[in-house]
Design an enzyme around this catalytic site. Structure first.
Site, PDB file in Angstrom:
ATOM      1  N   ASN A 208       0.945  -1.007  -0.053  1.00  0.00           N
ATOM      2  CA  ASN A 208      -0.023   0.054   0.208  1.00  0.00           C
ATOM      3  C   ASN A 208       1.115   1.019  -0.337  1.00  0.00           C
ATOM      4  O   ASN A 208       1.912   1.180   0.475  1.00  0.00           O
ATOM      5  CB  ASN A 208      -0.966   0.348   1.174  1.00  0.00           C
ATOM      6  CG  ASN A 208       0.439   0.039   2.704  1.00  0.00           C
ATOM      7  OD1 ASN A 208       0.527   0.628   3.007  1.00  0.00           O
ATOM      8  ND2 ASN A 208      -0.430  -0.862   3.430  1.00  0.00           N
ATOM      9  N   ASP A 277      -4.265  -6.414   4.971  1.00  0.00           N
ATOM     10  CA  ASP A 277      -5.810  -8.121   5.185  1.00  0.00           C
ATOM     11  C   ASP A 277      -6.313  -9.135   5.013  1.00  0.00           C
ATOM     12  O   ASP A 277      -6.095  -9.827   5.203  1.00  0.00           O
ATOM     13  CB  ASP A 277      -7.001  -6.712   5.715  1.00  0.00           C
ATOM     14  CG  ASP A 277      -7.006  -5.809   5.735  1.00  0.00           C
ATOM     15  OD1 ASP A 277      -6.923  -5.872   6.764  1.00  0.00           O
ATOM     16  OD2 ASP A 277      -7.662  -4.475   5.460  1.00  0.00           O
ATOM     17  N   LYS A 287       8.841 -16.687 -11.072  1.00  0.00           N
ATOM     18  CA  LYS A 287       8.597 -15.364 -11.322  1.00  0.00           C
ATOM     19  C   LYS A 287       7.156 -15.451 -12.212  1.00  0.00           C
ATOM     20  O   LYS A 287       7.121 -16.605 -12.891  1.00  0.00           O
ATOM     21  CB  LYS A 287       9.198 -14.278 -12.573  1.00  0.00           C
ATOM     22  CG  LYS A 287       8.317 -13.474 -13.231  1.00  0.00           C
ATOM     23  CD  LYS A 287       9.227 -12.149 -14.187  1.00  0.00           C
ATOM     24  CE  LYS A 287       8.772 -11.399 -14.236  1.00  0.00           C
ATOM     25  NZ  LYS A 287       9.494 -10.196 -15.537  1.00  0.00           N
ATOM     26  N   PHE A 322      -5.831   2.271  14.460  1.00  0.00           N
ATOM     27  CA  PHE A 322      -5.397   3.441  13.698  1.00  0.00           C
ATOM     28  C   PHE A 322      -7.147   2.758  12.350  1.00  0.00           C
ATOM     29  O   PHE A 322      -6.966   1.541  12.229  1.00  0.00           O
ATOM     30  CB  PHE A 322      -4.468   3.953  12.290  1.00  0.00           C
ATOM     31  CG  PHE A 322      -3.683   5.018  13.042  1.00  0.00           C
ATOM     32  CD1 PHE A 322      -3.542   6.411  12.759  1.00  0.00           C
ATOM     33  CD2 PHE A 322      -3.180   4.581  14.907  1.00  0.00           C
ATOM     34  CE1 PHE A 322      -3.226   6.998  13.172  1.00  0.00           C
ATOM     35  CE2 PHE A 322      -2.369   5.627  15.174  1.00  0.00           C
ATOM     36  CZ  PHE A 322      -2.263   6.935  14.175  1.00  0.00           C
ATOM     37  N   LYS A 336     -14.994  -0.836  14.829  1.00  0.00           N
ATOM     38  CA  LYS A 336     -13.961  -0.620  15.326  1.00  0.00           C
ATOM     39  C   LYS A 336     -13.014  -1.327  16.543  1.00  0.00           C
ATOM     40  O   LYS A 336     -12.500  -1.905  16.690  1.00  0.00           O
ATOM     41  CB  LYS A 336     -12.822  -0.050  14.034  1.00  0.00           C
ATOM     42  CG  LYS A 336     -11.540  -1.358  14.099  1.00  0.00           C
ATOM     43  CD  LYS A 336     -10.024  -0.937  13.172  1.00  0.00           C
ATOM     44  CE  LYS A 336      -8.982  -1.200  13.013  1.00  0.00           C
ATOM     45  NZ  LYS A 336      -8.235  -0.605  12.073  1.00  0.00           N
ATOM     46  N   LYS A 340     -12.913  -4.853  18.204  1.00  0.00           N
ATOM     47  CA  LYS A 340     -11.534  -4.984  17.771  1.00  0.00           C
ATOM     48  C   LYS A 340     -10.987  -4.829  20.473  1.00  0.00           C
ATOM     49  O   LYS A 340      -9.745  -4.806  20.926  1.00  0.00           O
ATOM     50  CB  LYS A 340     -10.168  -4.163  17.729  1.00  0.00           C
ATOM     51  CG  LYS A 340     -10.204  -3.992  16.171  1.00  0.00           C
ATOM     52  CD  LYS A 340     -10.747  -5.413  15.382  1.00  0.00           C
ATOM     53  CE  LYS A 340     -10.814  -5.922  14.320  1.00  0.00           C
ATOM     54  NZ  LYS A 340      -9.962  -5.289  13.570  1.00  0.00           N
TER      55      LYS A 340
END
Length: 395
Positions: A208, A277, A287, A322, A336, A340
């Site tokens: 990301n 995730d 490859k 976060f 969340k 959590k």
């Protein structure tokens, strides 16, 4: 770091030229900067240069007479918030380790009771000499902070340890010792930062856009407040903050192992990393070759580290997560928080200008079970301080 009185002691090494940018930066931030030089240092940089950059006269002679009735080295030592010797040569280190005060720099250093930092810079063999190492250890024993030398090509032509760290790194080290509100003294804080990388084959991976800047800012802020900080970091281009124990990881599985293996020992855990995730079900040994038509990539869930931490949270431990969303930010963040078993969720929108990935500013909402508090657009360092003050200190 502003409105502080900082003394910079410069001893006679070629690295003295690097201190010009440090003095200039500290002065521009609004600090009162005083430069003291050894006679050797004057062979590399003129006193006039430092006087111009600091805005203060460079006092060079402990026995100088002028219209000021103050005893210079005593008066300077009394007002200093921090005293830094950079570069610290082997000779100067030997003097301060053994209480020798035969010039303005060492006399003022001996008289100062503020936090002190020495930054060794010299030839690798001089640095590694057992005498120098013993002197550095003696300095540490007296409560003087010692910054590790950088490694690389040296001006003398040798290669190895002994290079002067860059000005921004020294500035970071000064920030770590100058903070007076050390409400995390004696506490252990674990912070995650940066992206994870999930391998597809030996060439490609899923990741990301996280730069790690927010997590590193939190590590600096917690360190400045006196905490023993462990920073579990994905791959970034950021320098390790001074005094922080950095653990490098690559994948989400690596991060789970690193975090969960030491979570019981932490007083505060802040999960600011952008953790994948999902990860490929299998990693190709070679490859993956291009082929006609669509390519389907089977994925499986990674360990939900925050959920695991919430389930096993010990009494008194503060758990902060976060949440970064593109829509329904507050609603998703509140969900969340409940799922959590976290104490706080830091809601971070990537839609707001100046917030999110790879920028130096952020705008977050701190959410607990009782209330929500929106922090305006701030630098990530200031955002980190607000998060810690609100969630840990109890602002």
């Amino acid at each position: 770091m502003k409105n502080k009185c900082i003394i910079i002691g410069v001893s006679g090494g070629i690295a003295a030229y690097k201190i010009c940018s440090l003095v200039s930066s500290l002065h521009k931030q609004g600090n009162e900067v005083h430069v003291l030089m050894t006679k050797g240092a004057e062979q590399f940089v003129s006193p006039l240069t430092f006087q111009t950059l600091s805005g203060n006269r460079v006092v060079r002679d402990i026995f100088s007479l002028d219209e000021n009735p103050e005893v210079h080295h005593i008066a300077l030592a009394a007002k200093a918030d921090a005293f830094v010797i950079a570069p610290a040569t082997g000779n100067t280190i030997a003097k301060v380790a053994n209480g020798i005060a035969d010039d303005m720099l060492t006399a003022t250093f001996l008289a100062a009771t503020c936090p002190k930092l020495i930054v060794p810079a010299m030839n690798v063999h001089m640095l590694e000499n057992p005498v120098t190492q013993d002197n550095l250890e003696k300095c540490r024993g007296y409560g003087i902070h010692v910054m590790d030398s950088a490694e690389g090509w040296l001006a003398c032509g040798d290669t190895g340890k002994g290079r002067m760290p860059e000005a921004d790194e020294i500035e970071d080290a000064i920030a770590s010792i100058i903070e007076t509100d050390r409400y995390l003294e004696g506490k252990k804080v674990l912070i995650t930062a940066g992206p994870t990388q999930e391998a597809l084959d030996p060439v490609r991976y899923l990741t990301n856009h996280s730069s790690g800047k927010m997590g590193y800012a939190l590590a600096r802020a917690a360190r400045n407040r006196g905490a023993e900080v462990t920073l579990v970091s994905g791959k970034t281009n950021l320098k390790t903050p001074f005094g922080v124990n950095r653990v490098d990881v690559t994948s989400a599985a690596d991060m789970a192992d690193a975090v969960l293996s030491c979570s019981d020992m932490q007083d505060v855990i802040i999960m600011s990393a952008a953790i994948a995730d999902y990860t490929p079900e299998t990693v190709a040994k070679n490859k993956i070759k291009k082929q006609e038509g669509e390519f389907v990539l089977p994925l499986k869930r990674t360990t939900d580290i925050l959920k695991e931490l919430g389930a096993g949270k010990k009494e008194g431990q503060i758990l902060i997560g976060f949440a970064m969303e593109t829509e329904d930010l507050i609603k998703n963040a509140e969900g969340k928080l409940a799922k959590k078993n976290a104490d706080y969720i830091i809601a971070n929108s990537i839609n707001e200008k100046g917030a999110g990935f790879a920028v130096d500013t952020n705008s977050v909402t701190i959410i607990s079970r009782e209330k929500k508090w929106s922090v305006g657009l701030l630098s990530k360092d200031d955002t980190a301080e607000e998060i810690l003050d609100y969630c840990v200190k109890g602002k």
